[in-house]
Design an enzyme around this catalytic site. Structure first.
Site, PDB file in Angstrom:
ATOM      1  N   ARG A 174       0.839  -1.186   0.000  1.00  0.00           N
ATOM      2  CA  ARG A 174       0.000   0.000   0.000  1.00  0.00           C
ATOM      3  C   ARG A 174       0.887   1.253   0.000  1.00  0.00           C
ATOM      4  O   ARG A 174       1.948   1.259   0.628  1.00  0.00           O
ATOM      5  CB  ARG A 174      -0.831  -0.039   1.283  1.00  0.00           C
ATOM      6  CG  ARG A 174      -1.726   1.151   1.541  1.00  0.00           C
ATOM      7  CD  ARG A 174      -2.926   1.101   0.663  1.00  0.00           C
ATOM      8  NE  ARG A 174      -3.967   2.023   1.089  1.00  0.00           N
ATOM      9  CZ  ARG A 174      -4.913   2.466   0.267  1.00  0.00           C
ATOM     10  NH1 ARG A 174      -4.964   2.063  -0.988  1.00  0.00           N
ATOM     11  NH2 ARG A 174      -5.843   3.278   0.701  1.00  0.00           N
ATOM     12  N   THR A 195      -9.998   1.068  -7.824  1.00  0.00           N
ATOM     13  CA  THR A 195      -8.946   0.117  -8.043  1.00  0.00           C
ATOM     14  C   THR A 195      -8.924  -0.846  -9.129  1.00  0.00           C
ATOM     15  O   THR A 195      -9.905  -0.669  -9.733  1.00  0.00           O
ATOM     16  CB  THR A 195      -8.531  -0.364  -6.923  1.00  0.00           C
ATOM     17  OG1 THR A 195      -8.492   0.502  -6.122  1.00  0.00           O
ATOM     18  CG2 THR A 195      -7.969  -1.644  -6.927  1.00  0.00           C
ATOM     19  N   THR A 214      -4.123  -0.342  -6.877  1.00  0.00           N
ATOM     20  CA  THR A 214      -4.899   0.874  -7.113  1.00  0.00           C
ATOM     21  C   THR A 214      -4.025   2.097  -7.311  1.00  0.00           C
ATOM     22  O   THR A 214      -2.885   2.127  -6.821  1.00  0.00           O
ATOM     23  CB  THR A 214      -5.847   1.130  -5.913  1.00  0.00           C
ATOM     24  OG1 THR A 214      -6.635   2.292  -6.144  1.00  0.00           O
ATOM     25  CG2 THR A 214      -5.079   1.323  -4.615  1.00  0.00           C
ATOM     26  N   ASN A 244      -6.116   4.755  -6.833  1.00  0.00           N
ATOM     27  CA  ASN A 244      -7.307   5.341  -6.214  1.00  0.00           C
ATOM     28  C   ASN A 244      -8.358   5.690  -7.259  1.00  0.00           C
ATOM     29  O   ASN A 244      -8.997   4.805  -7.771  1.00  0.00           O
ATOM     30  CB  ASN A 244      -6.984   6.521  -5.295  1.00  0.00           C
ATOM     31  CG  ASN A 244      -8.149   6.793  -4.360  1.00  0.00           C
ATOM     32  OD1 ASN A 244      -8.983   5.916  -4.175  1.00  0.00           O
ATOM     33  ND2 ASN A 244      -8.225   7.963  -3.781  1.00  0.00           N
ATOM     34  N   GLY A 252     -13.569  -0.782  -6.926  1.00  0.00           N
ATOM     35  CA  GLY A 252     -14.790   0.020  -6.781  1.00  0.00           C
ATOM     36  C   GLY A 252     -14.917   0.675  -5.425  1.00  0.00           C
ATOM     37  O   GLY A 252     -16.018   0.836  -4.900  1.00  0.00           O
ATOM     38  N   GLY A 253     -13.798   1.039  -4.808  1.00  0.00           N
ATOM     39  CA  GLY A 253     -13.858   1.705  -3.508  1.00  0.00           C
ATOM     40  C   GLY A 253     -14.577   0.826  -2.503  1.00  0.00           C
ATOM     41  O   GLY A 253     -14.358  -0.385  -2.453  1.00  0.00           O
TER      42      GLY A 253
HETATM   43  O1  DON Z   1      -7.797   1.577  -1.410  1.00  0.00           O
HETATM   44  C1  DON Z   1      -8.952   1.999  -1.580  1.00  0.00           C
HETATM   45  O2  DON Z   1      -9.857   1.775  -0.830  1.00  0.00           O
HETATM   46  C2  DON Z   1      -9.253   2.858  -2.804  1.00  0.00           C
HETATM   47  N1  DON Z   1      -8.049   3.529  -3.233  1.00  0.00           N
HETATM   48  C3  DON Z   1      -9.862   1.983  -3.874  1.00  0.00           C
HETATM   49  C4  DON Z   1     -10.318   2.799  -5.063  1.00  0.00           C
HETATM   50  C5  DON Z   1     -11.067   2.014  -6.074  1.00  0.00           C
HETATM   51  O3  DON Z   1     -11.363   0.852  -5.892  1.00  0.00           O
HETATM   52  C6  DON Z   1     -11.448   2.774  -7.301  1.00  0.00           C
HETATM   53  N2  DON Z   1     -12.241   1.945  -8.196  1.00  0.00           N
HETATM   54  N3  DON Z   1     -12.076   1.266  -9.141  1.00  0.00           N
END
Ligand code: DON
Length: 614
Positions: free
Chosen positions: A150, A420, A438, A440, A519-520
């Protein structure tokens, strides 16, 4: 069954030894199969939402280095199958590249690394070497490893970075130089390669380098992201040059695109390893791009970045052992939800029934409320993850769910003070990888270092930039996830590996499921529902990732339901008190499985990926 480069261990070693070894390396207590952390004392009422911590401090187990497996381990019986494994990824070409690596003798980790580098070129809006991720790996003996690469906050970050007096400057955490956290992708993929891979770094990077250097036609997903972000891309000359026409219009699906600077950076990594990214000319160029435009990322931050091996979280669920990433990922949140629904016969309720969906939504709210309150980087905050993922806590949460109505929001939990791409691989050694990575949001910080061709992440927005102030995904948090120098922002990424039992020498492989998504916050709910589809509803990979889904992240108090959940069901859920909204995107999940003697993989049709069995 083909024979490949790797060592196959003698089956004569016997099951008893393996059991002892497996119990040791997994931290699985012999008496009931729970990880040792689950036996720690649980202090206080599970349902105390008064604000005082109901949890005792936990002794460090969730951020230790994964215990090393012995140098030689017995493997379960190899598979009697003509196939080498399955790969599911968010771009069909990336899945094919992973499949080709399996065919050439690579294992699941080789395939995952080549797929990850390739998907980061093919879908540069979703991921890249300017970002970071998590990888969960099951080796051939059944030992599961959790690798955290991360991004982390630069050394000059501090809790008020995105506040000026009383004003919260949310936009600064989402776009531009201050949004950029120290990338972990190259360091992480290298750490995984060094520990597990069979093929050389050059072999694993070659397909991605070729794509970046020679170009490829823009895929449907990337085309949609370019079109949807054309305005923002237009304000960055370097990104505009790659993704827009001269007149500022978006490049479309099928048009060719090339990334020569990125190809050169990937070639440097293929030759020089992680140092070629984190030190020297590339690091200096990245730091200069960020710093020179008002950011705080330095070459020192890059030189100091290290991925971390962590101890995976583990629960038992309906005869499956389910493993996932610990904080700063949200794997524990998924396990908490799983423990809430574990006491009901979901198949008997029915996959689209209001009763099941109501229960699921309530479980999600509990998980997200605890996420907002407790979760953050375990190096900075104590996450009582053993208690939150305990069976007792799940039972207690289940006991207070009303069958016919929702509870007031405050009953699910209190937030402090105010507030992500994914790829899955399984192979015929019984190895499995669930890897989520990701930058983000689409195209990250909308900032590209022209010299290296690296698109930089905007992961700083995954911090709670101020108590109760929602991030771009509407997620809130507090102290546990406040900005601090060197801290890793809390993530919703939730890679999961589940297997039907621990592999034994000489026995056929257990069923294996590798799942996760993008997808956050939708990642958590979507991965959970895919896992339930595979385990409770007996779906195959395609049906499990395609089934209509719901999402409830507690705050804001809304239940998203895809149109596939019929209107009568939505009306019934509304009658129980859910504020139901039809949602147009429910995250994207990739699943790779080994079941009933065959490999299966599926990529979520919601994002147009692909899967191969080789
Ligand atoms: O780590 C996280 O929770 C976010 N950076 C994830 C973002 C994300 O999944 C965007 N969508 N596709």
């Amino acid at each position: 069954m083909r024979v490949r480069g790797g060592v196959r261990f003698s089956r004569a070693l016997g099951g008893a030894l393996l059991l002892v070894v497996a119990a040791f390396v997994l931290g699985v207590g012999a008496e009931d199969g729970k990880p040792e952390s689950a036996h720690r004392p649980y202090a206080g009422a599970a349902l105390d939402t008064s604000g005082a911590s109901p949890f005792v401090r936990r002794g460090g187990g969730d951020h230790g280095r994964a215990r090393r497996a012995p140098a030689t381990r017995p493997s379960p019986a190899p598979l009697a199958t003509e196939h080498h494994g399955a790969v599911a990824a968010e771009h069909p070409r990336a899945a094919e590249i992973g499949g080709e690596i399996l065919r050439r003798g690579g294992n699941a980790v080789d395939a995952a690394i080549a797929t990850a580098y390739a998907v980061c070129v093919l879908n540069p809006s979703s991921c890249g070497i300017g970002g970071g991720g998590f990888m969960l790996v099951q080796d051939a003996s059944g030992t599961v490893y959790a690798l955290d690469y991360r991004e982390s906050a630069p050394a000059l970050a501090h809790r008020d970075l995105f506040r000026r007096d009383e004003t919260v400057l949310a936009e600064l955490s989402r776009r531009g130089p201050l949004a950029v956290a120290v990338p972990g992708e190259v360091a992480g993929l290298e750490a995984a390669r060094i520990r597990f891979a069979r093929l050389s770094r050059a072999e694993l990077l070659a397909p991605a380098i070729a794509l970046a250097r020679d170009g490829f036609p823009i895929g449907a997903h990337l085309a949609a992201e370019i079109a949807g972000n054309a305005g923002a891309l237009g304000s960055s000359p370097a990104l505009a040059h790659l993704f827009l026409h001269e007149d500022g219009s978006a490049r479309r699906e099928g048009e060719p695109v090339q990334f020569p600077a990125l190809a050169a950076t990937l070639e440097a990594v293929a030759t020089g390893g992680a140092d070629a990214f984190y030190r020297g000319a590339t690091a200096a160029a990245i730091a200069h791009s960020v710093d020179g435009s008002g950011g705080i990322l330095t070459a020192d931050d890059l030189a100091r970045y290290r991925p971390q091996w962590r101890t995976p979280l583990h629960v038992r669920y309906r005869g499956f052992e389910v493993f996932t990433m610990p904080p700063p990922s949200s794997g524990g949140v998924l396990l908490e939800m799983l423990n809430v629904v574990a006491h009901d016969d979901l198949a008997a309720l029915g996959a689209r029934s209001p009763a099941y969906l109501h229960l699921l939504a309530e479980a999600m709210k509990d998980g997200f409320a605890d996420r907002a309150r407790w979760y953050g980087d375990p190096a900075f905050t104590t996450v009582p993850v053993a208690q939150l993922t305990s069976d007792a806590y799940g039972r207690a949460l289940r006991a207070r769910i009303r069958p016919d109505a929702v509870l007031p929001p405050s009953r699910y939990g209190t937030s402090p003070d105010s507030g992500t791409t994914h790829l899955s691989v399984v192979d015929d050694d019984g190895m499995a990888v669930a890897c989520t990575t990701t930058i983000n949001t689409a195209f990250g910080a909308m900032l590209m270092d022209e010299e290296s061709g690296v698109v930089l992440n905007n992961e700083m927005d995954d911090f709670a930039i101020a108590p109760g102030v929602p991030n771009t995904f509407g997620l809130i948090g507090g102290e546990a996830n406040a900005v601090a120098a060197g801290k890793r922002p809390l993530s919703s990424m939730t890679p999961v590996i589940a297997r039907s039992h621990t592999p034994h020498v000489g026995e056929p492989l257990p069923e294996i499921l590798a799942v996760g998504g993008s997808g956050g916050p939708l990642i958590i709910s979507a991965s959970l529902q895919t896992l339930l589809g595979l385990i409770d509803f007996g779906l195959d990979a395609r049906a499990a990732v395609s089934a209509p889904r719901i999402h409830d992240q507690w705050e804001p108090p809304r239940l998203g339901a895809e149109a596939g959940i019929d209107e009568a069901t939505r009306t019934e859920l509304a009658r129980r008190g859910h504020d139901v909204r039809v949602m147009t995107f429910a995250g994207a999940v990739e699943a790779a499985t080994y079941r009933d003697g065959r490999f299966d993989g599926a990529a979520d049709p919601r994002k147009g990926g692909g899967a191969v069995t080789r």
